[in-house]
Design a protein around this motif. Sequence first.
Motif, short mmCIF file in Angstrom:
data_model
loop_
_atom_site.label_atom_id
_atom_site.label_comp_id
_atom_site.label_asym_id
_atom_site.label_seq_id
_atom_site.Cartn_x
_atom_site.Cartn_y
_atom_site.Cartn_z
N UNK A 9 -53.22 79.50 -46.03
CA UNK A 9 -52.70 79.63 -44.67
C UNK A 9 -53.52 80.63 -43.86
N UNK A 10 -53.80 81.79 -44.44
CA UNK A 10 -54.52 82.86 -43.75
C UNK A 10 -55.95 82.44 -43.45
N UNK A 11 -56.56 81.65 -44.33
CA UNK A 11 -57.97 81.27 -44.18
C UNK A 11 -58.24 80.50 -42.90
N UNK A 12 -57.22 79.89 -42.32
CA UNK A 12 -57.42 79.15 -41.07
C UNK A 12 -57.82 80.08 -39.93
N UNK A 13 -57.34 81.32 -39.98
CA UNK A 13 -57.60 82.28 -38.91
C UNK A 13 -58.59 83.36 -39.37
N UNK A 14 -58.45 83.77 -40.63
CA UNK A 14 -59.27 84.85 -41.18
C UNK A 14 -59.84 84.38 -42.53
N UNK A 15 -60.96 83.66 -42.52
CA UNK A 15 -61.48 83.05 -43.74
C UNK A 15 -61.82 84.03 -44.87
N UNK A 17 -60.44 87.00 -45.47
CA UNK A 17 -59.17 87.49 -46.01
C UNK A 17 -58.48 86.40 -46.82
N UNK A 18 -58.50 85.18 -46.31
CA UNK A 18 -57.90 84.06 -47.05
C UNK A 18 -58.57 83.84 -48.38
N UNK A 19 -59.91 83.95 -48.43
CA UNK A 19 -60.64 83.77 -49.69
C UNK A 19 -60.28 84.87 -50.69
N UNK A 20 -60.11 86.09 -50.20
CA UNK A 20 -59.73 87.19 -51.09
C UNK A 20 -58.34 86.97 -51.66
N UNK A 21 -57.43 86.45 -50.84
CA UNK A 21 -56.06 86.19 -51.31
C UNK A 21 -56.01 85.02 -52.27
N UNK A 22 -56.80 84.00 -52.02
CA UNK A 22 -56.73 82.79 -52.83
C UNK A 22 -57.73 82.71 -53.94
N UNK A 23 -58.52 83.75 -54.14
CA UNK A 23 -59.57 83.71 -55.14
C UNK A 23 -59.06 83.84 -56.56
N UNK A 24 -59.97 83.72 -57.52
CA UNK A 24 -59.58 83.70 -58.94
C UNK A 24 -59.27 85.07 -59.54
N UNK A 25 -59.69 86.14 -58.92
CA UNK A 25 -59.49 87.46 -59.51
C UNK A 25 -58.16 88.04 -59.04
N UNK A 26 -57.21 88.18 -59.95
CA UNK A 26 -55.88 88.64 -59.61
C UNK A 26 -55.84 90.00 -58.96
N UNK A 61 -53.18 89.63 -35.40
CA UNK A 61 -53.26 90.75 -36.34
C UNK A 61 -54.19 90.41 -37.50
N UNK A 62 -54.10 89.18 -38.00
CA UNK A 62 -54.95 88.76 -39.12
C UNK A 62 -56.42 88.80 -38.73
N UNK A 63 -56.72 88.30 -37.57
CA UNK A 63 -58.11 88.27 -37.09
C UNK A 63 -58.65 89.68 -36.90
N UNK A 64 -57.83 90.56 -36.31
CA UNK A 64 -58.24 91.95 -36.12
C UNK A 64 -58.45 92.66 -37.46
N UNK A 65 -57.57 92.37 -38.41
CA UNK A 65 -57.67 92.97 -39.74
C UNK A 65 -58.98 92.53 -40.41
N UNK A 73 -63.75 93.24 -47.46
CA UNK A 73 -63.49 91.83 -47.82
C UNK A 73 -64.74 91.18 -48.42
N UNK A 74 -65.91 91.49 -47.88
CA UNK A 74 -67.14 90.96 -48.44
C UNK A 74 -67.39 91.50 -49.85
N UNK A 75 -67.07 92.78 -50.07
CA UNK A 75 -67.19 93.35 -51.41
C UNK A 75 -66.25 92.65 -52.38
N UNK A 76 -65.02 92.38 -51.95
CA UNK A 76 -64.06 91.68 -52.80
C UNK A 76 -64.54 90.26 -53.10
#
Length: 178
Positions: A9-15, A17-26, A61-65, A73-76
């Motif tokens: 859901x988040x990736x639509x606005x903040x890709x 951040x969405x990748x960090x949330x949905x990625x494989x590393x818990x 807020x998501x986009x600003x974050x 986020x790039x490091x993550x």
Amino acid sequence: MDWKGIGTTVARVAPLLGAALGGPVGAVAGAAGALLGSALGVAPDPASVAAALGDPQTLTTLRELEVRERARLLDWQAEQLRAELDNTRDARAREVALARAGHGGAWVTGLVALVVVAGFFGMLRAVLEQPSVSEPALLLLGSLGTAFGAVVNYYLGSSLGSFRKDELRTRPEQGGTR
């Protein structure tokens, strides 16, 4: 909902951040969830964040974050990619070690292949000898045909590919070594 679903859901606005949330590393997903929960003023758990995502102001807020935390986020994301690569490398190393050891189920693979091929041709013969063919018999034949194709692809594809790779490696005119 879990972090992976929220990440979609988040990736639509903040890709990022969405990748960090949905990625494989818990651990990364948990840290990204904590960051997101903090930015939204809610508890850092998937249910609370999911409820906050219903507010249209949240998109801004998501986009600003994402803009503000881009470096983190790039490091993550890099950490997640390294973890995926390490996982793939470890799995490949296990495969190679088993193949070099000469055991690890090579005879089982051959036996399964033999059973699939024999089953396919046996079922094909049984179907062709019948005056009328039932739908379940055709479905079984189709499944066995698919498995037969996979067996042929595995043996011919991997064997042929290995042969060609070895052949190219041993040709001096191609830059290979002997």
